[in-house]
Motif scaffolding. Structure first.
Motif, PDB file in Angstrom:
ATOM      1  N   ALA A 186      93.239 -66.946  34.811  1.00 26.61           N
ATOM      2  CA  ALA A 186      94.564 -66.362  35.048  1.00 26.61           C
ATOM      3  C   ALA A 186      94.982 -65.492  33.858  1.00 26.61           C
ATOM      4  O   ALA A 186      95.519 -64.392  34.027  1.00 26.61           O
ATOM      5  CB  ALA A 186      95.585 -67.468  35.281  1.00 26.61           C
ATOM      6  N   LEU A 187      94.729 -65.981  32.651  1.00 29.89           N
ATOM      7  CA  LEU A 187      95.077 -65.212  31.447  1.00 29.89           C
ATOM      8  C   LEU A 187      94.339 -63.877  31.436  1.00 29.89           C
ATOM      9  O   LEU A 187      94.912 -62.821  31.153  1.00 29.89           O
ATOM     10  CB  LEU A 187      94.715 -66.015  30.192  1.00 29.89           C
ATOM     11  CG  LEU A 187      94.960 -65.288  28.872  1.00 29.89           C
ATOM     12  CD1 LEU A 187      96.444 -65.140  28.611  1.00 29.89           C
ATOM     13  CD2 LEU A 187      94.327 -66.027  27.701  1.00 29.89           C
ATOM     14  N   PHE A 188      93.079 -63.951  31.783  1.00 33.85           N
ATOM     15  CA  PHE A 188      92.238 -62.760  31.806  1.00 33.85           C
ATOM     16  C   PHE A 188      92.807 -61.736  32.799  1.00 33.85           C
ATOM     17  O   PHE A 188      92.936 -60.552  32.484  1.00 33.85           O
ATOM     18  CB  PHE A 188      90.835 -63.204  32.228  1.00 33.85           C
ATOM     19  CG  PHE A 188      89.779 -62.212  31.932  1.00 33.85           C
ATOM     20  CD1 PHE A 188      89.376 -61.996  30.625  1.00 33.85           C
ATOM     21  CD2 PHE A 188      89.176 -61.500  32.954  1.00 33.85           C
ATOM     22  CE1 PHE A 188      88.388 -61.061  30.340  1.00 33.85           C
ATOM     23  CE2 PHE A 188      88.190 -60.573  32.681  1.00 33.85           C
ATOM     24  CZ  PHE A 188      87.792 -60.357  31.366  1.00 33.85           C
ATOM     25  N   SER A 189      93.189 -62.205  33.988  1.00 32.24           N
ATOM     26  CA  SER A 189      93.696 -61.282  35.008  1.00 32.24           C
ATOM     27  C   SER A 189      95.005 -60.631  34.570  1.00 32.24           C
ATOM     28  O   SER A 189      95.194 -59.425  34.737  1.00 32.24           O
ATOM     29  CB  SER A 189      93.944 -62.001  36.339  1.00 32.24           C
ATOM     30  OG  SER A 189      92.898 -62.874  36.602  1.00 32.24           O
ATOM     31  N   PHE A 233      88.129 -67.162  12.485  1.00 31.77           N
ATOM     32  CA  PHE A 233      89.341 -67.710  13.099  1.00 31.77           C
ATOM     33  C   PHE A 233      89.245 -67.608  14.615  1.00 31.77           C
ATOM     34  O   PHE A 233      89.490 -68.562  15.342  1.00 31.77           O
ATOM     35  CB  PHE A 233      90.558 -66.933  12.584  1.00 31.77           C
ATOM     36  CG  PHE A 233      91.880 -67.482  13.038  1.00 31.77           C
ATOM     37  CD1 PHE A 233      92.451 -68.557  12.379  1.00 31.77           C
ATOM     38  CD2 PHE A 233      92.556 -66.930  14.121  1.00 31.77           C
ATOM     39  CE1 PHE A 233      93.676 -69.074  12.788  1.00 31.77           C
ATOM     40  CE2 PHE A 233      93.780 -67.438  14.536  1.00 31.77           C
ATOM     41  CZ  PHE A 233      94.334 -68.515  13.859  1.00 31.77           C
ATOM     42  N   SER A 234      88.865 -66.423  15.086  1.00 33.37           N
ATOM     43  CA  SER A 234      88.871 -66.187  16.520  1.00 33.37           C
ATOM     44  C   SER A 234      87.820 -67.034  17.237  1.00 33.37           C
ATOM     45  O   SER A 234      88.055 -67.504  18.352  1.00 33.37           O
ATOM     46  CB  SER A 234      88.638 -64.705  16.793  1.00 33.37           C
ATOM     47  OG  SER A 234      88.913 -64.429  18.135  1.00 33.37           O
ATOM     48  N   LEU A 235      86.672 -67.243  16.600  1.00 32.94           N
ATOM     49  CA  LEU A 235      85.625 -68.042  17.252  1.00 32.94           C
ATOM     50  C   LEU A 235      85.778 -69.535  16.940  1.00 32.94           C
ATOM     51  O   LEU A 235      84.932 -70.343  17.294  1.00 32.94           O
ATOM     52  CB  LEU A 235      84.242 -67.560  16.811  1.00 32.94           C
ATOM     53  CG  LEU A 235      83.838 -66.148  17.269  1.00 32.94           C
ATOM     54  CD1 LEU A 235      82.556 -65.702  16.570  1.00 32.94           C
ATOM     55  CD2 LEU A 235      83.633 -66.097  18.774  1.00 32.94           C
ATOM     56  N   SER A 236      86.862 -69.906  16.253  1.00 31.58           N
ATOM     57  CA  SER A 236      87.125 -71.316  15.904  1.00 31.58           C
ATOM     58  C   SER A 236      86.043 -71.910  15.009  1.00 31.58           C
ATOM     59  O   SER A 236      85.699 -73.085  15.143  1.00 31.58           O
ATOM     60  CB  SER A 236      87.213 -72.209  17.151  1.00 31.58           C
ATOM     61  OG  SER A 236      88.161 -71.739  18.044  1.00 31.58           O
ATOM     62  N   LEU A 237      85.496 -71.105  14.090  1.00 35.74           N
ATOM     63  CA  LEU A 237      84.377 -71.599  13.285  1.00 35.74           C
ATOM     64  C   LEU A 237      84.801 -72.047  11.897  1.00 35.74           C
ATOM     65  O   LEU A 237      85.851 -71.655  11.407  1.00 35.74           O
ATOM     66  CB  LEU A 237      83.345 -70.481  13.121  1.00 35.74           C
ATOM     67  CG  LEU A 237      82.741 -69.974  14.412  1.00 35.74           C
ATOM     68  CD1 LEU A 237      81.789 -68.835  14.127  1.00 35.74           C
ATOM     69  CD2 LEU A 237      82.023 -71.101  15.145  1.00 35.74           C
ATOM     70  N   CYS A 264      80.994 -63.749  23.519  1.00 31.13           N
ATOM     71  CA  CYS A 264      81.332 -62.507  24.224  1.00 31.13           C
ATOM     72  C   CYS A 264      82.689 -62.612  24.907  1.00 31.13           C
ATOM     73  O   CYS A 264      83.500 -61.683  24.840  1.00 31.13           O
ATOM     74  CB  CYS A 264      80.255 -62.167  25.263  1.00 31.13           C
ATOM     75  SG  CYS A 264      78.715 -61.679  24.470  1.00 31.13           S
ATOM     76  N   ALA A 265      82.954 -63.747  25.543  1.00 34.07           N
ATOM     77  CA  ALA A 265      84.249 -63.903  26.226  1.00 34.07           C
ATOM     78  C   ALA A 265      85.387 -63.744  25.219  1.00 34.07           C
ATOM     79  O   ALA A 265      86.382 -63.044  25.462  1.00 34.07           O
ATOM     80  CB  ALA A 265      84.324 -65.275  26.900  1.00 34.07           C
ATOM     81  N   ASP A 266      85.233 -64.331  24.063  1.00 32.79           N
ATOM     82  CA  ASP A 266      86.273 -64.267  23.039  1.00 32.79           C
ATOM     83  C   ASP A 266      86.492 -62.824  22.572  1.00 32.79           C
ATOM     84  O   ASP A 266      87.628 -62.373  22.415  1.00 32.79           O
ATOM     85  CB  ASP A 266      85.854 -65.149  21.855  1.00 32.79           C
ATOM     86  CG  ASP A 266      86.948 -65.249  20.820  1.00 32.79           C
ATOM     87  OD1 ASP A 266      87.992 -65.858  21.138  1.00 32.79           O
ATOM     88  OD2 ASP A 266      86.786 -64.708  19.715  1.00 32.79           O
ATOM     89  N   THR A 267      85.388 -62.109  22.400  1.00 34.40           N
ATOM     90  CA  THR A 267      85.490 -60.732  21.900  1.00 34.40           C
ATOM     91  C   THR A 267      86.136 -59.822  22.940  1.00 34.40           C
ATOM     92  O   THR A 267      86.963 -58.968  22.608  1.00 34.40           O
ATOM     93  CB  THR A 267      84.076 -60.218  21.538  1.00 34.40           C
ATOM     94  OG1 THR A 267      83.503 -61.173  20.644  1.00 34.40           O
ATOM     95  CG2 THR A 267      84.130 -58.877  20.874  1.00 34.40           C
TER      96      THR A 267
END
Ligand code: PFF
Length: 469
Positions: A186-189, A233-237, A264-267
């Motif tokens: 839903a967020l993606f859409s 941060f973005s990849l939670s690493l 890839c989804a995160d990017t």
């Protein structure tokens, strides 16, 4: 021995659930709130390019390494590092990597919950029509009114932290699995809807040029360090979130494939957020480098003018809050898992004490937007320091240690066993990246971005002058 280990906290029911949970952890405020404003502060396209390189060559390999270590250790990051070090006959001091993650996690959760609280508040503001036909001044005014009110900020910060503690206390698999399955698509859409609006009504050419046309003169050590920190941060690493999720992963799932999908989804979500925001920024003559308020100020102008904006806007902030929620849960989980394992506390007690401590620390960040605004030792306020120390310093450092452990200290037999592919091309590519590129990359960027390289250079120059002249 490692193959027989089982997690006392349970296991994901399938590979897809893990992918959704890890993507839920990765996709959050980092993509939609932080990526656009850090890009804005660092000059646009060149930063984006460096960011993509950091994700591909350092981020995804470390993501795979964290999953691998988590699944092999099957415990909280602190205990996982300890048992794996023990398996390999190494020092138990490797558990400090887990400890560093706990410190980073507390810092991140503290300010993360404050910002997620803004998103929660904005659901009600937008739905109530506050931004209908809003001008830039209106939108900025609303934002500053919220961040100027300690009472309101404290309330929203508390509400968000309570939501996080609630899910973590109940155990990750029940509620979280269902939520991510529905809400991430839903967020993606909705993001795509906003992208469409922004490209057609904002200054698409200027926005896209800003994002994708690199101006290499803008790249320096500090920019690269910021890009690396953003990738972690973005990849939670670098703090154990992905490691703890990996510890609940069934044995037969491919680590390589899942890491690439999550990365890839995160990017894609981060880039979409940039494409949603910058055409509006330039269309309305806003300042791209304005900092943490960027998304809240620009998008509400768009919602105030688009047909159905009250509805889409409210929906957007609901989804942003949920994205932040699934991330915050993954930040609290490593500490809670550790408290349950080591102190034998119930999940409820561990979640409450962990969450309330981070909430208290968050008050410092919350005051940075009002009473403590001018309290800026070393050029940063409390919020900036919490963000800088955790994201730019601790996460890359934690990630580098994970890379060193997985590449250099763990036996090849162990890592190959977890990869499950034998010495395939995929495994060898990962090994090359984790042995050399990831640790060296972080070390060089670190030395450059923090000014360490120049300091060491000057020191050596001074020594050689003293010795040889
Ligand atoms: N990856 C999350 C985001 O992009 O919002 C934030 C985050 C989650 C950072 C988990 C670190 C972490 F361990």
């Amino acid at each position: 021995m490692a193959a027989a280990r089982k997690s006392m906290h349970g296991e994901w029911s399938s590979r897809w659930i893990f992918i959704l949970a890890a993507t839920g952890s990765a996709v959050g405020l980092g993509n939609i709130w932080r990526f656009p404003y850090v890009t804005g502060e660092n000059g646009g396209g060149a930063f984006v390019l460096v960011y993509l390189a950091c994700v591909a060559f350092v981020g995804i390999p470390i993501l795979a390494a964290e999953i691998l270590l988590g699944r092999r250790g099957r415990q909280s990051p602190i205990n996982t590092m300890r048992v794996l070090a023990d398996d390999e006959g190494l020092s138990s001091r490797w558990a400090y990597v887990g400890w560093m993650g706990v410190v980073a996690g507390f810092l991140i959760l503290s300010f993360y919950s404050v910002v997620a609280g803004w998103s929660l508040a904005y659901i009600f503001y937008v739905a109530g029509g506050v931004f209908n036909d809003a001008t830039i001044a209106d939108s900025q005014g609303e934002f500053h009114q919220l961040t100027g009110s300690v009472a309101r900020l404290t309330l929203w910060h508390a509400a968000f932290m309570a939501m996080t503690m609630f899910v973590v206390a109940r155990g990750v698999s029940g509620g979280l699995e269902k939520a991510v399955k529905l809400l991430m698509p839903a967020l993606f859409s909705i993001l795509l809807v906003i992208v469409g609006y922004s490209l057609t009504t904002g200054d698409a050419a200027a926005g896209l040029r800003y994002l994708f046309e690199p101006d290499f003169s803008k790249i320096n050590g500090a920019t690269i360090l910021a890009a690396l920190g953003q990738a972690f941060f973005s990849l939670s690493l670098g703090m154990g979130s992905i490691m703890v999720y990996g510890s609940y992963l069934p044995k037969d799932v491919s680590i390589a494939q899942t890491s690439i999908i999550v990365g890839c989804a995160d990017t894609v979500v981060a880039l979409l957020a940039g494409i949603a925001i910058f055409p509006i920024v330039f269309g309305y003559g806003l300042e791209p480098g304005q900092g943490p308020g960027l998304v809240f100020i620009t998008l509400t102008i768009a919602f105030g003018h688009m047909p159905g904006g009250q509805f889409f806007g409210a929906l957007f902030f609901i989804l942003l809050t949920v994205a932040a929620w699934t991330s915050a849960i993954s930040i609290l989980e490593p500490v809670v898992a550790w408290l349950v394992e080591s102190a034998r506390w119930s999940r409820l007690k561990a979640s409450l004490i962990g969450g309330v401590s981070a909430w208290l620390l968050g008050i410092g960040s919350l005051l940075s937007f009002n009473y403590w605004e001018d309290f800026t030792p070393g050029g940063r306020n409390f919020f900036d320091w919490a963000e800088f120390i955790s994201t730019t310093i601790l996460l890359p450092l934690g990630g580098m240690l994970v890379a060193i452990f997985a590449g250099w200290r763990l036996s090849l037999a162990s890592s190959m066993d977890e990869f499950g592919t034998g010495p395939s091309v995929g495994y060898r590519t990962w090994l090359g990246l984790i042995l050399f590129v990831a640790p060296l990359g972080v070390a060089i960027v670190f030395a450059e971005g923090t000014g360490l390289r120049r300091a060491v250079g000057s020191f050596l120059a001074a020594v050689s002058t003293a010795l040889f002249s």
